[in-house]
Design an enzyme around this catalytic site. Sequence first.
Site, PDB file in Angstrom:
ATOM      1  N   ASP A  29     -28.917 -13.801 -17.328  1.00 32.13           N
ATOM      2  CA  ASP A  29     -28.988 -14.757 -18.439  1.00 32.13           C
ATOM      3  C   ASP A  29     -27.780 -14.570 -19.345  1.00 32.13           C
ATOM      4  OD1 ASP A  29     -31.174 -16.447 -20.298  1.00 32.13           O
ATOM      5  OD2 ASP A  29     -29.746 -15.248 -21.443  1.00 32.13           O
ATOM      6  N   TYR A  83     -22.092 -16.342 -26.013  1.00 32.65           N
ATOM      7  CA  TYR A  83     -21.922 -14.900 -25.785  1.00 32.65           C
ATOM      8  C   TYR A  83     -20.482 -14.561 -25.428  1.00 32.65           C
ATOM      9  CZ  TYR A  83     -27.059 -14.996 -25.214  1.00 32.65           C
ATOM     10  OH  TYR A  83     -28.408 -15.188 -25.383  1.00 32.65           O
ATOM     11  N   LYS A 109     -26.479 -21.264 -21.562  1.00 32.14           N
ATOM     12  CA  LYS A 109     -27.003 -22.087 -22.649  1.00 32.14           C
ATOM     13  C   LYS A 109     -25.858 -22.833 -23.337  1.00 32.14           C
ATOM     14  CE  LYS A 109     -30.026 -18.152 -23.470  1.00 32.14           C
ATOM     15  NZ  LYS A 109     -29.094 -17.147 -22.920  1.00 32.14           N
ATOM     16  N   HIS A 159     -29.378 -24.154 -26.766  1.00 32.86           N
ATOM     17  CA  HIS A 159     -29.553 -22.847 -27.390  1.00 32.86           C
ATOM     18  C   HIS A 159     -30.292 -22.889 -28.732  1.00 32.86           C
ATOM     19  CE1 HIS A 159     -27.438 -18.664 -27.256  1.00 32.86           C
ATOM     20  NE2 HIS A 159     -28.674 -18.565 -27.679  1.00 32.86           N
TER      21      HIS A 159
END
Length: 295
Positions: free
Chosen positions: A43, A48, A73, A106
């Site tokens: 994931d 990120y 996401k 998200h």
Amino acid sequence: MIYVTLSNGVKMPQLGYGVYQVSKEECERCVLDAFKVGYRHIDTAQSYFNEEEVGSAIVKSGIPRNEIFLTTKVWIEHYGYEEARASVLESMCKLKTDYIDLVLLHQPFADYYGAWRALEDLYDEGKIRAIGISNFYPDRLVDICSFSRIAPMVNQVENHPFNQQIEARQWMEKYGVQIEAWAPLAECRSGLLENPVLLEIAKKHGKTAAQVVLRWELQRGIVIIPKSTHIERMEENFNIFDFALTDGDMQKIAKLDTKTSAFFSHYDPNIVEWFVKMVEQRKKNNDHRKEKKGW
């Protein structure tokens, strides 16, 4: 591995490895370590900033792509139809794959309907195997389930013994949405892993408090994505299939619910403003980078 079956028939590993707050420098090594341990569900997210490293690890692992369940996401600044579509295609390039198993929106802010329509079309085109949402509270969940052409298949939300999301899950079940937990160990906040109830249960089973929490999530049918940068912890988090909690254990953990987030509430207007400022700052930083490169 245990799997859940999503509303469209796609099978999703119930235990995965999350790379939130895993640095670009460490991410490739961490994902490769996770593969060595046995994880096949990874994931990540645009926000990120480590999709490229995840993609490199997948290629270097040599594991057939169809044996890996990959989630990313779409971040708020890419909401709206055109932006979301382009961002997912860019994520596919970074992840070095021609399809993504699950793509989530998200956060429940800005033009998430435009972004959702982009996910629906990419799903129809076979570029995404399943689509879903993240951090959508019951009101937003019912909204998007009711007024979309394709209802979300997954909702990834905070879930751990101190915030069990009982009512939220009831709404997800009503609309056929699979619950997935981010921060299943609450990032060790509020002394979760030192809780005497969890320690007592752990001692009885010869396990750690973390393993008890993750096993509790599994037995509740929740998809979990614990994160660690240490292979020993990855192994600990993975070794939760050789024991089961009793009904009495489950009832004791149920009583730990405070119904309160260990992080923040998306209903709080101050938090909404915080997300807005984050998006604005990232846009400024991105514009500055483009100016320096002469784009």
